[in-house]
Design a protein around this motif. Structure first.
Motif, PDB file in Angstrom:
ATOM      1  N   LEU A 192     -18.201  20.844  14.660  1.00 41.31           N
ATOM      2  CA  LEU A 192     -18.600  21.015  16.047  1.00 41.31           C
ATOM      3  C   LEU A 192     -17.333  21.220  16.865  1.00 41.31           C
ATOM      4  O   LEU A 192     -16.277  20.659  16.538  1.00 41.31           O
ATOM      5  N   ASP A 200     -18.891  22.281   7.822  1.00 44.58           N
ATOM      6  CA  ASP A 200     -19.374  22.469   9.190  1.00 44.58           C
ATOM      7  C   ASP A 200     -18.521  21.675  10.167  1.00 44.58           C
ATOM      8  O   ASP A 200     -18.053  20.573   9.856  1.00 44.58           O
ATOM      9  N   TYR A 236     -20.804  25.572  17.327  1.00 41.03           N
ATOM     10  CA  TYR A 236     -20.992  25.083  15.960  1.00 41.03           C
ATOM     11  C   TYR A 236     -20.535  26.185  15.010  1.00 41.03           C
ATOM     12  O   TYR A 236     -20.953  27.343  15.148  1.00 41.03           O
ATOM     13  N   TYR A 267     -11.878  22.354  17.344  1.00 44.05           N
ATOM     14  CA  TYR A 267     -12.898  21.681  16.542  1.00 44.05           C
ATOM     15  C   TYR A 267     -12.534  20.241  16.244  1.00 44.05           C
ATOM     16  O   TYR A 267     -11.363  19.855  16.222  1.00 44.05           O
TER      17      TYR A 267
END
Length: 550
Positions: free
Chosen positions: A543, A541, A534, A31
């Motif tokens: 990606l 959060d 995601y 990530y």
């Protein structure tokens, strides 16, 4: 000296944060940095181009273009998409696509005066600004607003063309209309066709289904249509099962391929074009009673293979679910009595095997709609999405059963919506389109996107990744699993199938508190072994990339 030590640890923390990694067996998830809490949940990863990843964000009713750096996964910009009015009509946002590196927003509007359901497209900049020169894609004349139908989209595998279909019903004429158009990177139509088909719902148990549509690597277009009813006088179940083919090399002239079926009822159908110039059709079927009435429950799975060079159906095989699979799904007592499965399973994924066979993933899916609260436009309806166990069926190249097994999972999530469009395909009386449960963009970001799974196939090995309850660690028995529960506390799990269908379950060695949770409904498949994903943890959060290592 103290300052240098502080800077060293700050750099080290930042580096770890940018490269945070989870790993289950050979699947690694890396990530980027944590995204700012802007309340814009990513509901679609549109694609990747020129060193940038494009995503669609949603905050309440507003959509945003979110752009990330491909290497660092860092957010570069986030801009609202402003959909203008067209001829004093508000345009409803439909979807967004990256077609050969060009970004397009697609919207629809209904014109009451001339009873047309219109679809328009406009190129959109990275700042979310739509080109003023909108492009008219469809101007479909319909019976009335409540019968305006729906638009369906299919992006080609090379992402250079977009196939769009519109379907609707004309009740007074007893007609069903479909319109199909193929658009290039400039949203210029290279092929279009339309047809009205007689709809005779006066017949017993009448059903008309546009099951699926697809586009192959040659630019050929295909539709699968199934019409069925019961002839009470002859005591027969009548199945009209055909493919409408439009081949580029033949100037897109319509060709009809019939598949003859007797003594069985087709429940659904999914279509897959192959690089061997064949068209594979797969779906469920049911048995038929002596009086011609179909039982409607799932007896097994069929496969028809069409040679597109000759338009000949070279095989049509019906495979009943084996006893072992029925025991897992129904229990031993019901399996011994020969009971069939409830018609709640929808085919979600077709995978072409290296030997030419097919792997079919069929998930138990249904929607529960609760009692609406309020009146008119202010009414709110609770909706619960359920996505449970997956039947994995492996077919040999000749269409016969090789092996079958079951992925044990139990998942559900609820949302409150102001509409009653739930994304399981159009359905009006005996007329329906498609069948696989898809979550509308407007309802994403609220929980349902945590459901489902991601399938990865490479070198003869199938991997299925999904979110599960931490208490199910190591369990593959469907009778022993616990429901997902709070998806914010889920952990990723991996079911690995060998060439004989045997399952190996892999779980994280230890559960890390506040670890990111994958959203399986939001991903972008870049290669057969690389995905952009995601993941979230409440307001946190990120990606990332998911890679299947060799």
């Amino acid at each position: 000296m103290k300052k240098n030590v502080f800077l060293f640890f700050f750099f080290l923390f930042t580096f770890i944060n940018l490269n945070a990694q989870n790993k289950i067996d050979k699947i690694s998830m890396t990530y980027g940095e944590e995204l700012a809490d802007d309340k814009q949940k990513i509901v679609k990863i549109i694609g990747e181009s020129n060193g940038k990843i494009f995503g669609l964000g949603l905050n309440k009713e507003d959509y945003f273009i979110k752009i990330f750096d491909s290497k660092s996964m860092k957010l570069l910009s986030s801009n609202a998409i402003v959909i203008p009015q067209m001829t004093n009509k508000e345009v409803d946002f439909e979807d967004i696509f990256l077609i050969n590196n060009k970004l397009y927003a697609i919207g629809s509007t209904f014109n009451k005066s001339d009873k047309t359901f219109n679809l328009i497209g406009a190129e959109i900049s990275e700042k979310g600004i739509l080109n003023k020169n909108t492009i008219s894609l469809f101007n479909s004349v319909v019976a009335k607003k409540s019968e305006r139908g729906d638009f369906y989209f299919e992006l080609s595998s090379d992402e250079k063309t977009l196939l769009i279909m519109h379907t609707c019903r004309f009740p007074k004429e007893d007609m069903v209309q479909y319109e199909v158009r193929l658009f290039d990177e400039n949203l210029k139509s290279s092929f279009e066709t339309s047809d009205k088909v007689k709809f005779d719902d006066s017949k017993k148990d009448y059903e008309f289904t546009i099951s699926d549509f697809d586009l192959n690597y040659k630019g050929d277009v295909f539709l699968v249509i199934n019409e069925s009813y019961r002839d009470s006088k002859k005591k027969e179940q009548i199945e009209k099962f055909e493919i409408h083919a439009f081949k580029k090399e033949n100037g897109y002239k319509k060709e009809v391929i019939d598949i003859n079926i007797k003594g069985k009822e087709i429940i659904n159908c999914k279509m897959m074009t192959t690089n061997k110039n064949t068209l594979q059709l797969v779906g469920f079927y049911s048995s038929v009673r002596a009086n011609g009435k179909a039982n409607k429950e799932l007896k097994g799975i069929y496969n028809a293979s069409i040679n597109l060079a000759t338009n000949v159906n070279e095989n049509l095989k019906f495979n009943e679910f084996d006893y072992a699979t029925k025991v897992k799904l129904l229990g031993e007592r019901r399996a011994k009595k020969g009971k069939d499965l409830k018609p709640l399973y929808n085919i979600t994924t077709l995978i072409e095997k290296n030997d030419g066979g097919i792997i079919v993933l069929s998930e138990l899916q249904f929607i529960y709609v609760g009692q609406s609260q309020g009146f008119g436009p202010f009414a709110f309806t609770p909706v619960t999405y359920t996505k449970n166990e997956i039947i994995v069926t492996c077919l040999k190249p000749d269409g016969t059963l090789d092996w079958s097994n079951v992925v044990a999972k139990e998942q559900s999530a609820s949302v409150t919506t102001m509409t009653v469009t739930f994304g399981i395909g159009g359905n009006s009386g005996g007329f329906s389109v498609g069948g696989t449960l898809t979550i509308p963009l407007a309802q994403m970001g609220k929980g349902p996107e945590y459901l489902g799974s991601i399938a990865i196939y490479k070198d003869g090995v199938l991997n299925i990744l999904f979110n599960d309850n931490v208490k199910n660690k190591g369990i593959t028995d469907i009778e022993q699993i616990k429901s997902l529960g709070n998806y914010n506390n889920a952990v990723p799990t991996l079911f690995i199938f060998d060439e004989k269908g045997n399952i190996t379950r892999k779980d994280p060695e230890e559960v890390v508190k506040n670890e990111l949770v994958l959203r399986p409904a939001v991903f972008y498949r870049k290669t057969p072994k690389e995905y952009i994903i995601y993941s979230s943890r409440k307001k946190q959060d990120k990606l990332g990339r998911m890679i299947l290592e060799d």
